[in-house]
Design a protein around this motif. Structure first.
Motif, PDB file in Angstrom:
ATOM      1  N   THR A   1     -45.074  25.587  26.264  1.00 39.73           N
ATOM      2  CA  THR A   1     -43.187  26.003  26.377  1.00 39.73           C
ATOM      3  C   THR A   1     -42.992  25.237  24.736  1.00 39.73           C
ATOM      4  O   THR A   1     -42.026  26.312  24.261  1.00 39.73           O
ATOM      5  N   ILE A   2     -43.202  23.995  24.825  1.00 39.08           N
ATOM      6  CA  ILE A   2     -43.315  23.394  23.345  1.00 39.08           C
ATOM      7  C   ILE A   2     -42.981  24.578  21.842  1.00 39.08           C
ATOM      8  O   ILE A   2     -42.477  24.564  21.025  1.00 39.08           O
ATOM      9  N   ARG A   3     -44.763  24.364  22.006  1.00 37.74           N
ATOM     10  CA  ARG A   3     -45.683  25.137  21.529  1.00 37.74           C
ATOM     11  C   ARG A   3     -45.033  26.552  20.696  1.00 37.74           C
ATOM     12  O   ARG A   3     -44.081  26.792  19.786  1.00 37.74           O
TER      13      ARG A   3
ATOM     14  N   ARG B   1     -38.777  17.046  14.691  1.00 39.90           N
ATOM     15  CA  ARG B   1     -39.232  17.008  15.873  1.00 39.90           C
ATOM     16  C   ARG B   1     -38.294  16.329  16.947  1.00 39.90           C
ATOM     17  O   ARG B   1     -38.274  16.578  18.186  1.00 39.90           O
ATOM     18  N   ARG B   2     -37.065  16.152  16.778  1.00 39.15           N
ATOM     19  CA  ARG B   2     -36.007  15.927  17.489  1.00 39.15           C
ATOM     20  C   ARG B   2     -35.416  16.944  18.557  1.00 39.15           C
ATOM     21  O   ARG B   2     -35.791  16.701  19.322  1.00 39.15           O
ATOM     22  N   PRO B   3     -35.283  17.773  18.381  1.00 38.58           N
ATOM     23  CA  PRO B   3     -35.048  19.235  18.804  1.00 38.58           C
ATOM     24  C   PRO B   3     -35.946  19.414  20.288  1.00 38.58           C
ATOM     25  O   PRO B   3     -35.515  19.866  21.063  1.00 38.58           O
ATOM     26  N   PHE B   4     -36.883  19.665  19.958  1.00 40.63           N
ATOM     27  CA  PHE B   4     -38.085  19.681  20.773  1.00 40.63           C
ATOM     28  C   PHE B   4     -37.951  18.541  21.706  1.00 40.63           C
ATOM     29  O   PHE B   4     -38.406  18.364  22.759  1.00 40.63           O
TER      30      PHE B   4
ATOM     31  N   GLY C   1     -45.651  16.007  26.494  1.00 43.41           N
ATOM     32  CA  GLY C   1     -46.006  16.317  26.252  1.00 43.41           C
ATOM     33  C   GLY C   1     -44.978  17.247  25.450  1.00 43.41           C
ATOM     34  O   GLY C   1     -46.504  18.100  24.428  1.00 43.41           O
ATOM     35  N   ALA C   2     -44.101  17.208  25.611  1.00 43.36           N
ATOM     36  CA  ALA C   2     -43.179  17.894  24.018  1.00 43.36           C
ATOM     37  C   ALA C   2     -44.118  17.392  22.779  1.00 43.36           C
ATOM     38  O   ALA C   2     -43.839  17.767  21.649  1.00 43.36           O
TER      39      ALA C   2
ATOM     40  N   MET D   1     -47.143  16.996  17.522  1.00 41.87           N
ATOM     41  CA  MET D   1     -47.820  16.568  16.633  1.00 41.87           C
ATOM     42  C   MET D   1     -48.784  17.214  16.320  1.00 41.87           C
ATOM     43  O   MET D   1     -49.352  17.304  15.243  1.00 41.87           O
ATOM     44  N   GLN D   2     -48.955  17.687  17.493  1.00 45.84           N
ATOM     45  CA  GLN D   2     -49.934  19.018  16.984  1.00 45.84           C
ATOM     46  C   GLN D   2     -49.713  19.795  15.480  1.00 45.84           C
ATOM     47  O   GLN D   2     -50.360  21.090  15.260  1.00 45.84           O
TER      48      GLN D   2
END
Ligand SMILES: Nc1ncnc2c1ncn2[C@@H]1O[C@H](COP(=O)(O)OP(=O)(O)OP(=O)(O)O)[C@@H](O)[C@H]1O
Ligand SMILES: [Mg+2]
Lengths: 330, 225
Positions: A221-223, A247-250, A315-316, A321-322
């Motif tokens: 979902t984050i991706r 990164r923060r919002p994700f 998970g996020a 990171m990816q």
């Protein structure tokens, strides 16, 4: 359109007063966190289908192992209740004097784990056997009573480690002089204990694989979120946003998804427990037993929400990171 | 402040967009970058924003080689540089105010100061009454001015602009140029890429002329090429 732009009002001395105090930086940091959290929440609401889908999957994946864990806990409790009510039959050696028998009775009664002791003399035992077995007539021809005297020992209610304590009690009583043998109908209790052991391991394995599943679902979902906001990421990076800022919002989205999932899982569990609990009470009443279903409890709800949040965050983090580093201004 | 030393840029397609460019801009200097379309103006600015890396040569900012900048130092460098993009690069899901506030937010300005600065910047480009609009509801020229407001709101040390007046009428263009000059007056180094020769011929400024990736001339406003 206002064309009377008053250029003179633009604060120009700024090129010099660029230093921002640490306190201001901190304040702005906190405010930014709050804004990010709020907008992450709004973004979830803006994509209700995707959010609902993800949250539901998380909730089910969390609720399933939790429900089984609760079930096991209840079965264990039931088992320990049975163990506690297990009676011990203490057989006295043949030919023991009444003096010795009295002493054994006193020794048993002095044990802290013992609630009560009933004495059945050899004669009483024979009478009972005659009455119950139907061999009454045949037995009168025996010139010797083959049955030993028995103490029926009722232990006190034992805690969770009941099985061990009962075994210990058996060893202790067996060591008394004039005691021939101690029997306890423990076999099915032991079977139950082995079965709950196995089930516990199964639940653990299932829980771990479901948690991995939740990690992947949230990561995916984050991706998707990262890809749909690619342009925004490029722009804020060009303006000087740090990796942490991007990164923060994700991370907040993942956290919120996990938290919601944990919360819904709690609601599912509490709801079904209430529903099942009624039937269990009826059943227990039929057996004239007072058995209350152990529920999730407030700490359980908190625990599930915390677990969900942590998994969501992880998970996020994995997704971020990816995928985030690869998005650079071009 | 800015020093190009024999900088070449070859894109992965094999095209050499910049060829052995050398020039220097000192602190508080304002220069125009001109040349026909495809000359390499945007490429040169992209090198300064670290969107692209030079294939050879050295690019120094304040005497420091930009290529030696560690990844973690890039955000801080970019905060010192205000950029007006050729294609605005506004965020369509945020209001004009939020767009302009972005550099302040990223740099950690206190919220109390943000409103004042954003409004001052919007006032500077004549868009104070549009602060709660979304970029897509604005005209091309208005969007461009929002981009300009965002580039100057945090008072950067270096201001880069790629066709900042491309969509503006002459009066507005002149006002924007005046705004850039005021920044130069307080010590900001300004580099503006533009086709708009009529605009810069009236101004007495250094003009760096590119053609086909090469530096053709570098000097006063008198002639161009
Ligand atoms: N990302 C890229 N990959 C490959 N080639 C590129 C890329 N960007 C630009 N170029 C090429 O580099 C050359 C210079 O492009 P650049 O955008 O710098 O020109 P420009 O002077 O800004 O032109 P314009 O005035 O039209 O904006 C062009 O020939 C262009 O095709
Ligand atoms: Mg260009």
């Amino acid at each position: 359109m206002a064309r009377n732009s008053r250029l003179t009002d633009l604060p120009m001395r700024g090129a010099k007063d660029k230093k921002i105090s640490l306190a201001d930086r901190w304040k702005s940091y906190i405010v930014h966190h709050r804004i990010t959290l709020r907008s992450a929440f709004k973004k979830l609401l803006m994509e209700p289908v995707q959010t609902l889908l993800t949250v539901t999957v998380i909730a089910i994946a969390l609720a399933l192992p939790s429900a089984m864990f609760l079930m096991l806990k209840n079965v264990e409790q039931l088992g320990s209740g049975v163990e506690a009510s297990a009676q011990l039959s203490v057989f006295i050696k043949k030919g023991a004097t009444s003096q010795q028998i009295k002493q054994v009775q006193k020794q048993i009664l002095d044990l802290p784990e013992v609630w009560s002791v009933d004495y059945i003399s050899a004669d009483q035992a024979l009478q009972e056997f005659k009455a119950l077995s139907g061999f009454g007539q045949a037995l009168t021809y025996l010139d010797d009573n083959p049955l030993p005297a028995v103490f029926l020992v009722q232990p006190i209610r034992l805690g969770a480690s009941g099985s061990n304590q009962v075994e210990q009690l058996v060893t202790t009583i067996t060591s008394f002089s004039a005691v021939d043998e101690v029997l306890v109908d423990m076999l099915w209790v032991q079977r139950l204990s082995v079965m709950t052991d196995i089930s516990q391991k199964l639940v653990l394995a299932m829980g771990v694989s479901l948690i991995i599943g939740v990690l992947l679902v949230i990561g995916n979902t984050i991706r998707l979120g990262i890809h749909s906001r690619k342009e925004e990421i490029v722009v804020v990076k060009l303006i000087g946003a740090t990796d942490a800022y991007v990164r923060r919002p994700f991370l907040y989205s993942g956290f919120l998804l996990g938290l919601l999932g944990g919360f819904i899982a709690s609601i599912l569990l509490v709801g079904s427990l209430l529903w099942i609990g009624q039937s269990v009470s009826v059943l227990a009443a039929l057996y004239q037993s007072k058995f209350d279903l152990t529920g999730l409890g407030f700490s359980g709800v908190l625990g599930l929400c915390a677990l969900g949040s942590v998994i969501g965050l992880c998970g996020a983090w994995m997704a971020v990171m990816q995928h985030l580093r690869a998005i650079e201004p071009k | 402040m800015i020093c190009f030393d024999n900088v070449s840029k070859r894109y992965s397609t094999g095209l050499e967009a910049l060829k052995r460019i050398s020039f220097e801009l000192s602190v508080g200097e304002m220069a125009f970058l001109t040349g026909p379309s495809g000359a390499g103006k945007s490429t040169l600015l992209k090198l300064l924003m670290l969107m692209e890396r030079p294939s050879s040569g050295a690019l120094l900012i304040n005497g420091k080689n930009l290529m030696r900048l560690p990844r973690s130092a890039i955000p801080n460098y970019r905060r010192q540089v205000g950029v007006v993009f050729q294609n605005h690069q506004l965020l369509s899901d945020r209001t004009v105010f939020e767009n302009v506030a972005l550099p302040l937010q990223i740099s950690g300005y206190p919220p109390s100061e943000t409103g004042r600065r954003v409004r001052a910047a919007l006032d500077g480009v004549g868009l104070l009454d549009k602060e709660s609009h979304y970029p897509l509801t604005l005209s091309g020229g208005q969007q461009q001015r929002v981009g300009i407001a965002r580039a100057v709101v945090h008072k950067p040390k270096i201001l880069l602009a790629d066709e900042p007046t491309g969509n503006l009428d002459p009066v507005l263009s002149a006002e924007i140029m005046a705004l850039f000059r005021r920044f130069q007056d307080v010590g900001v180094t300004v580099l503006i890429a533009t086709h708009d020769l009529s605009l810069i011929h009236n101004l007495d400024h250094r003009i760096i002329h590119l053609a086909d990736g090469m530096l053709i001339s570098d000097g006063g406003s008198a002639s161009g090429a």
